[in-house]
Design an enzyme around this catalytic site. Sequence first.
Site, PDB file in Angstrom:
ATOM      1  N   LYS A   1       9.450   5.144   1.226  1.00 47.99           N
ATOM      2  CA  LYS A   1       8.243   5.904   1.588  1.00 47.99           C
ATOM      3  C   LYS A   1       8.280   6.288   3.057  1.00 47.99           C
ATOM      4  O   LYS A   1       8.022   7.438   3.412  1.00 47.99           O
ATOM      5  CB  LYS A   1       6.992   5.070   1.312  1.00 47.99           C
ATOM      6  CG  LYS A   1       6.516   5.153  -0.119  1.00 47.99           C
ATOM      7  CD  LYS A   1       5.406   4.151  -0.371  1.00 47.99           C
ATOM      8  CE  LYS A   1       5.245   3.926  -1.863  1.00 47.99           C
ATOM      9  NZ  LYS A   1       4.612   2.654  -2.191  1.00 47.99           N
TER      10      LYS A   1
ATOM     11  N   GLN B   1       0.549  -1.615  -0.968  1.00 42.92           N
ATOM     12  CA  GLN B   1       1.561  -1.800  -2.006  1.00 42.92           C
ATOM     13  C   GLN B   1       1.166  -2.931  -2.963  1.00 42.92           C
ATOM     14  O   GLN B   1       0.798  -4.020  -2.534  1.00 42.92           O
ATOM     15  CB  GLN B   1       2.912  -2.116  -1.324  1.00 42.92           C
ATOM     16  CG  GLN B   1       4.092  -2.180  -2.253  1.00 42.92           C
ATOM     17  CD  GLN B   1       4.496  -0.829  -2.819  1.00 42.92           C
ATOM     18  OE1 GLN B   1       4.287   0.210  -2.195  1.00 42.92           O
ATOM     19  NE2 GLN B   1       5.059  -0.831  -4.011  1.00 42.92           N
TER      20      GLN B   1
ATOM     21  N   ASP C   1      -3.343   6.812  -3.513  1.00 44.79           N
ATOM     22  CA  ASP C   1      -2.911   6.288  -4.815  1.00 44.79           C
ATOM     23  C   ASP C   1      -3.834   6.769  -5.939  1.00 44.79           C
ATOM     24  O   ASP C   1      -3.471   6.684  -7.116  1.00 44.79           O
ATOM     25  CB  ASP C   1      -2.958   4.756  -4.813  1.00 44.79           C
ATOM     26  CG  ASP C   1      -1.607   4.108  -4.554  1.00 44.79           C
ATOM     27  OD1 ASP C   1      -0.596   4.691  -4.977  1.00 44.79           O
ATOM     28  OD2 ASP C   1      -1.590   3.023  -3.955  1.00 44.79           O
TER      29      ASP C   1
HETATM   30  N1  GUN Z   1       3.674  -0.624  -6.667  1.00 45.81           N
HETATM   31  C1  GUN Z   1       4.522   0.055  -7.484  1.00 45.81           C
HETATM   32  N2  GUN Z   1       4.135   1.345  -7.588  1.00 45.81           N
HETATM   33  C2  GUN Z   1       3.054   1.492  -6.798  1.00 45.81           C
HETATM   34  C3  GUN Z   1       2.214   2.600  -6.486  1.00 45.81           C
HETATM   35  O1  GUN Z   1       2.387   3.744  -6.951  1.00 45.81           O
HETATM   36  N3  GUN Z   1       1.204   2.342  -5.625  1.00 45.81           N
HETATM   37  C4  GUN Z   1       0.975   1.109  -5.111  1.00 45.81           C
HETATM   38  N4  GUN Z   1      -0.053   0.953  -4.282  1.00 45.81           N
HETATM   39  N5  GUN Z   1       1.720   0.066  -5.381  1.00 45.81           N
HETATM   40  C5  GUN Z   1       2.758   0.259  -6.224  1.00 45.81           C
END
Ligand code: GUN
Length: 296
Positions: free
Chosen positions: A54, A98, A121
């Site tokens: 990311k 996350q 998200d």
């Molecule tokens: N963990 C795995 N995929 C994601 C996601 O798309 N967003 C978040 N916040 N955590 C994750």
Amino acid sequence: MSDPKIIDGKAFAQDLRARVAGAVKALAEGGLVPGLAVVLVGENPASQVYVRNKAKQTAECFMRSFEHKLPDTTGQAELLALVAKLNADPAVHGILVQLPLPKQIDPQAVIDAIDPAKDVDGFHVINAGKLATGGRGLVPCTPLGCLMLIKSRVGELSGKRAIVLGRSNIVGKPMAQLLLAEDCTVTIAHSKTRDLPAECRRAEIVVAAVGRAEMVRGDWIAPGAVVIDVGINRVPTPDGKTRLVGDVAFAEAYPHAGAITPVPGGVGPMTIAVLLRNTVVAACRSHALAVPGFLD
Ligand code: GUN
């Protein structure tokens, strides 16, 4: 020559990131640099890889990346205090905490604390509610990425029969809402669904998000159906190694499908690209600017 039946999510994500970068450059000329804050609590190896990707892709799109790494022992109050700080920071347009979080922290309490306008998200109940009621909120990244891939292959979605396998808050439910908003006739199937193969065979669009390796068999797929495989499952191979497979038995489904996403290289790469897109959308809206149409 690439296979026209295969939906190349990697290439699509690359193209979306290029569009995001174009939008960011245009915004920067007006003095607005979109910023994404990513919070990682603990040492989960898969999460560490995600967060690293990311940060890298955020920078490649000329956006600001704010990384917050907290120890595994972090308490809920401490994390909520960080979220409050990020909510108040005008340089931060998107906040992603996350998941999964360590067991002493209630993920719902953290999601609820994020400013819905920065919830890139799309997990906040306000954004889930807006999606369900036709409002303009932020939409979860993976289902929105799936919709983009579907639209790239299905000209007119209106009236199409779609089935979503899985009813999670993160993928299944928002995916069904997005397809409904496109005027599809949507079935949501789950572990209690009777005669899943028959339900699946009726569908012109199949989205599999159940987290069970190769559960969807070839003879479940109607001729010409568009198959979107959200699953990422690691399975053992005879030589003692592992390989990634989706929720769809790809080799079986391929001859039936009109178009199909591979695993890896299908839906997976779309998630971060849509996250970056959502951050630009959040930044535009925070300044009452129109969101460029080429981001959809
Ligand atoms: N963990 C795995 N995929 C994601 C996601 O798309 N967003 C978040 N916040 N955590 C994750």
